[in-house]
Design an enzyme around this catalytic site. Structure first.
Site, mmCIF file in Angstrom:
data_model
loop_
_atom_site.group_PDB
_atom_site.id
_atom_site.type_symbol
_atom_site.label_atom_id
_atom_site.label_comp_id
_atom_site.label_asym_id
_atom_site.label_seq_id
_atom_site.Cartn_x
_atom_site.Cartn_y
_atom_site.Cartn_z
ATOM 1 N N GLU A 240 2.986 30.250 -33.808
ATOM 2 C CA GLU A 240 4.206 30.825 -34.398
ATOM 3 C C GLU A 240 5.423 29.925 -34.201
ATOM 4 O OE1 GLU A 240 4.498 34.927 -33.109
ATOM 5 O OE2 GLU A 240 2.838 35.479 -34.432
ATOM 6 N N GLU A 335 -4.578 35.295 -36.230
ATOM 7 C CA GLU A 335 -4.019 36.362 -35.395
ATOM 8 C C GLU A 335 -3.500 37.532 -36.210
ATOM 9 O OE1 GLU A 335 -1.073 35.269 -32.338
ATOM 10 O OE2 GLU A 335 -0.044 37.138 -32.806
#
Length: 480
Positions: A240, A335
């Protein structure tokens, strides 16, 4: 004498007739078995949103035949092929490993066999993502090169995998004993703080003067894990990279990631003869421009295997935009969390539709849900880490509760084994689905009833079809 010859002649005729009948019967049996192999039985594994059926094989006998009807039909065409799958699974966070490691040996062995074995009702997880250093679901923040204030270590002389040797590496070794071929992806949440602009585990950026040192950090990690008997198949450059608010985390813009890969990480891997794949981005589907920008740089692209995605923003078809821009590169889905306490009907529906079906239909080679295990209070986590991340299993001492993600992944992981190829299937309204052909030649079709009523439908393959039905919101995996 004449009477004896007559008797012998009669005996020979009777014997010849018996042999002829036996031969005819054998041919009939052979023909019957051939016809059965051309029209095989179909096994159905079912999960219903009311949880009355949870990933259970159904007793009903489904057979392909020549009868037709007017129901919606899913046509499976194995002659039209797409990407080869690497597997389905979870993130084995440090917290997950801690909880599993603390179980009694017998209970731990039983749980790991259920999760990673393929026999019986075992669900056959075939892909894991682990954190390089701490993720936010570790009990505390750490890296493999934590130093006193003001110190640096650009040559990685103090690099140390010790934090992972407590729980993660021992659990990984037990998993590898069950499935030696499981694929493992490593993802960092943050570099060591001394490499960062803010000297903090949360946020900040990687200082350009430490790009080479950080590349060596990745190399030491991969070589260190290999020395433990653990092959890291792929790494993502940063978890991220556009979310610096987690703990730990790092802001890494696309242009910075491109420079790091093409001038530092890629050449370091090449010089060390590392076969570990380099995967970029590892963030939400609302920014396909991020990986496309990096892949548009040919000097960076030559080191890159592909791009990874989450789905906390954007839509899953964004993966296809990256595939269309760079069809020679791979895509991964790495994810997605489920918030505690979980909403079984909603979780089953959304995750099956968007991830199990949606991600492979948009070229992803894997599907990974977030955290394999947590305790009943969704611990452990770092200060500022996720407090509501529901594990696929809840581990309470030696007691196990199976949560939505367990069943969602099971519908694919048990049957669409690594090396399976996605094949073509049409998408009738309210029946999203995805089909695979396994290395052994079995066909696997995962179907979601995306409607509010029970649906009857057909599965068509090679000109024959089988009729089935699914309750509203249910998921079925058909195997033949």
């Amino acid at each position: 004498m004449h009477k004896k010859n007559l008797s012998m002649s009669l005996l020979r005729r009777t014997l010849a007739l018996s042999l002829l009948v036996a031969s005819f019967s054998a041919c009939q049996e052979k023909d019957t078995s051939q016809s059965e192999s051309e029209s095989p039985g179909v096994a159905l594994w079912l999960t219903t949103p009311d949880q009355s059926v949870l990933f259970e094989r159904q007793d009903s006998s489904l057979e392909f035949g020549s009868s037709t009807n007017q129901q919606l039909t899913i046509e499976v065409n194995e002659n039209e092929t797409y990407q080869t799958m690497d597997g389905f699974g979870f993130s084995l966070t440090g917290g997950s490993a801690l909880l599993i490691h603390q179980m009694d040996p017998q209970n731990r062995a039983a749980l790991l066999e259920e999760l990673f074995g393929t026999e019986g009702k075992n669900i056959g997880i075939s892909y894991l993502r682990v954190s390089i250093g701490a993720s936010d679901l570790d009990p505390e923040v750490f890296s493999y090169n934590d130093l006193a204030a003001g110190e640096t270590d650009v040559n990685m002389e103090k690099f140390d995998l010790s934090p992972d040797r407590k729980y993660l590496i021992p659990v990984l070794k037990e998993i590898l004993a069950i499935n030696p071929d499981i694929k493992i992806m490593g993802s960092p949440w943050s570099p060591p703080t001394w490499m960062k602009t803010n000297n903090n585990s949360k946020g900040g950026s990687l200082k350009p003067e430490y790009y080479d040192a950080y590349a060596k950090y990745f190399m030491e990690y991969i070589q260190g894990m290999a020395a433990e008997g653990i092959t890291v198949d792929a790494i993502t450059v940063q978890n991220e990279p556009l979310h610096p608010g987690n703990n730990p985390s790092l802001l890494m813009l696309a242009e910075d990631q491109a420079i790091f890969v093409k001038n530092h990480l890629g050449p370091t891997f090449e010089a060390a003869n590392l076969e570990t794949k380099i995967v970029i981005y590892d963030h939400n589907a609302d920014r396909p421009d991020y990986p496309i920008t990096i892949l548009n740089d040919p000097e960076a692209k030559k080191y890159i295997d592909g791009a990874a995605f989450h789905l906390y923003g954007g839509t899953i078809d964004a993966l296809s935009k990256v595939h269309e821009a760079h069809p020679d590169k791979n895509l991964y889905f790495t994810e997605q969390w489920i918030g505690a306490p979980g909403d079984f009907p909603e979780n089953l529906h959304w995750h099956t539709k968007n991830l199990i079906i949606g991600a492979p239909r948009n070229w992803s080679k894997n599907v990974l849900e977030w955290n394999l295990a947590a305790d009943p209070e969704q611990n452990p986590h770092t200060p500022g880490g996720c407090t509501e991340c529901l594990g696929a299993v809840t581990v309470d001492g030696n007691s196990i509760t199976r949560n939505p993600a367990y069943y969602i992944i099971a519908h694919a992981s048990k049957f669409a084994r690594p090396g399976s190829v996605r094949i073509a299937s049409n998408m009738p309204d309210t029946l999203p689905n995805v089909a695979f052909k396994t290395p052994e030649g079995q066909l696997v079709l995962i179907v979601l009833n995306d409607s509010t009523t029970t649906q009857s439908f057909n599965i068509s393959h090679k000109g024959k079809q089988v009729a089935s039905n699914l309750p509203a919101g249910a998921v079925g995996t058909y195997v033949w």
